[in-house]
Design an enzyme around this catalytic site. Structure first.
Site, PDB file in Angstrom:
ATOM      1  N   ASP A  27       0.845  -1.410   0.135  1.00 31.38           N
ATOM      2  CA  ASP A  27       0.094   0.098   0.105  1.00 31.38           C
ATOM      3  C   ASP A  27       0.917   1.329   0.084  1.00 31.38           C
ATOM      4  O   ASP A  27       0.348   2.319  -0.245  1.00 31.38           O
ATOM      5  CB  ASP A  27      -1.030   0.088   1.163  1.00 31.38           C
ATOM      6  CG  ASP A  27      -2.071   1.212   1.016  1.00 31.38           C
ATOM      7  OD1 ASP A  27      -2.626   1.204   0.179  1.00 31.38           O
ATOM      8  OD2 ASP A  27      -2.439   1.759   2.220  1.00 31.38           O
ATOM      9  N   GLN A  48      -5.523  -1.732  -6.800  1.00 34.43           N
ATOM     10  CA  GLN A  48      -5.971  -1.032  -5.772  1.00 34.43           C
ATOM     11  C   GLN A  48      -6.456   0.257  -6.612  1.00 34.43           C
ATOM     12  O   GLN A  48      -6.055   0.816  -7.683  1.00 34.43           O
ATOM     13  CB  GLN A  48      -4.897  -0.556  -4.950  1.00 34.43           C
ATOM     14  CG  GLN A  48      -5.257   0.566  -3.778  1.00 34.43           C
ATOM     15  CD  GLN A  48      -4.378   1.372  -2.826  1.00 34.43           C
ATOM     16  OE1 GLN A  48      -3.909   2.127  -3.063  1.00 34.43           O
ATOM     17  NE2 GLN A  48      -3.934   0.318  -2.075  1.00 34.43           N
ATOM     18  N   SER A  72      -6.753   5.352   0.258  1.00 30.35           N
ATOM     19  CA  SER A  72      -6.878   4.105  -0.478  1.00 30.35           C
ATOM     20  C   SER A  72      -8.533   3.720  -0.429  1.00 30.35           C
ATOM     21  O   SER A  72      -9.183   4.017   0.659  1.00 30.35           O
ATOM     22  CB  SER A  72      -6.175   3.020   0.110  1.00 30.35           C
ATOM     23  OG  SER A  72      -4.732   3.339   0.005  1.00 30.35           O
TER      24      SER A  72
END
Length: 298
Positions: free
Chosen positions: A215, A290, A240
């Site tokens: 991430d 993502q 995110s």
């Protein structure tokens, strides 16, 4: 970077992923101060995967996860992870995890685990990249661009947040490229700042550590395509939204991994990032996708 400091940082990260078991399927984890005033998304994803794996039969490893970030996490409060045992089949195990703070869900994860079996084999080739040893460390890189950050404390906060992980950009990162539109692609090499030996050296931990790191940079390629430097230079705000990973082949998080990332699209205040993680000898270990909020301040 000071070896004692990085060893302490890695030990702290491992402690962060070593959740307290409150009840059979309920776990509690702490947080560390992030570079932004919320819990780092990679942390809550990795902790949720740890919680799921604590309830899985021995010998079954995660092969995929799908997750949504629902609310910003409070780094000053513990996070409670509740696991639902959705299914235990002959080969596959499915778990659902909800992370809760202050009585509200902040994160939701579904994970599937599988016992090892033989099958068909093929993969994309590993893209070209320079050796990680030839690239600057974060400690060498960040001071060069300190004058670009909107807050003079950002470089030190970034360094502290990444003490446990040696992460090296193949090309200049977004914060060094503001105003310069580039191909929607970026690469980083990463590994833990220290070896994982002894009782903590197990495949599940390596998978959870890769989840943590995944991430950190995945939306960089979105920023590069538009000449944006990111939150660190104050020209976008973002977070995110969801995160998906597929674990294909064994790997070690304490050995160099190439994270090859690209963005096929951005629209509607959102940007999509796709990543592939390769071992140094060219095996495709992980695929990642993502979507995140990417907004330009008005």
């Amino acid at each position: 970077m000071n070896e004692d400091r990085t060893a302490t940082a890695l030990a702290s990260l491992l402690d962060l992923l070593d959740l307290e078991r409150v009840e059979r399927d309920i776990f509690r984890g702490g947080s560390v101060q992030s570079v932004v005033p919320r819990v780092f998304g990679g942390q809550v994803a990795a902790q949720a995967l740890v919680a799921a794996c604590r309830t899985v039969p021995e010998g079954r490893l995660p092969h995929s996860l799908h997750a949504y970030f629902l609310r910003p996490g409070d780094p000053g409060a513990p996070i409670v992870y509740t696991v639902d045992r959705i299914r235990d089949g002959r080969s596959f195990t499915t778990r659902r995890v909800v992370a809760v703070q202050h009585g509200q869900p902040i994160f939701h994860l579904s994970a599937s685990c599988q016992a090892y079996e033989e099958g068909l084999e093929h993969q994309e080739p590993m893209p070209a990249a320079p050796d990680p040893e030839t690239l600057p460390t974060a400690e060498e890189l960040l001071p060069r661009y300190a004058h670009l950050f909107h807050d003079p404390e950002v470089p030190q906060r970034l360094l502290k947040a990444r003490e446990a992980v040696d992460l090296r950009y193949v090309e200049a990162p977004p914060f060094a490229s503001a105003g310069e539109q580039r191909e929607a692609r970026s690469q980083v090499w990463f590994r833990t700042n220290g070896k994982l030996d002894g009782v903590r050296d197990d495949p599940t931990l390596h998978i959870c550590l890769a989840t943590y790191v995944s991430d950190m940079t995945l939306l960089d390629s979105v920023l590069l395509a538009h000449g944006r430097g990111g939150w660190a230079v104050g020209d976008v705000v973002g977070a995110s939204l969801d995160h998906a990973m597929w674990f294909h082949r064994p790997f070690r998080a304490d050995e160099w991994l190439l994270y090859d990332q690209e963005s096929p699209t951005a629209q509607g205040g959102r940007g999509l990032g796709k990543g592939r993680i390769f071992t140094r000898d060219g095996r495709l270990a992980v695929s990642v996708i993502q979507e995140g909020v990417i907004r330009v301040p008005r």
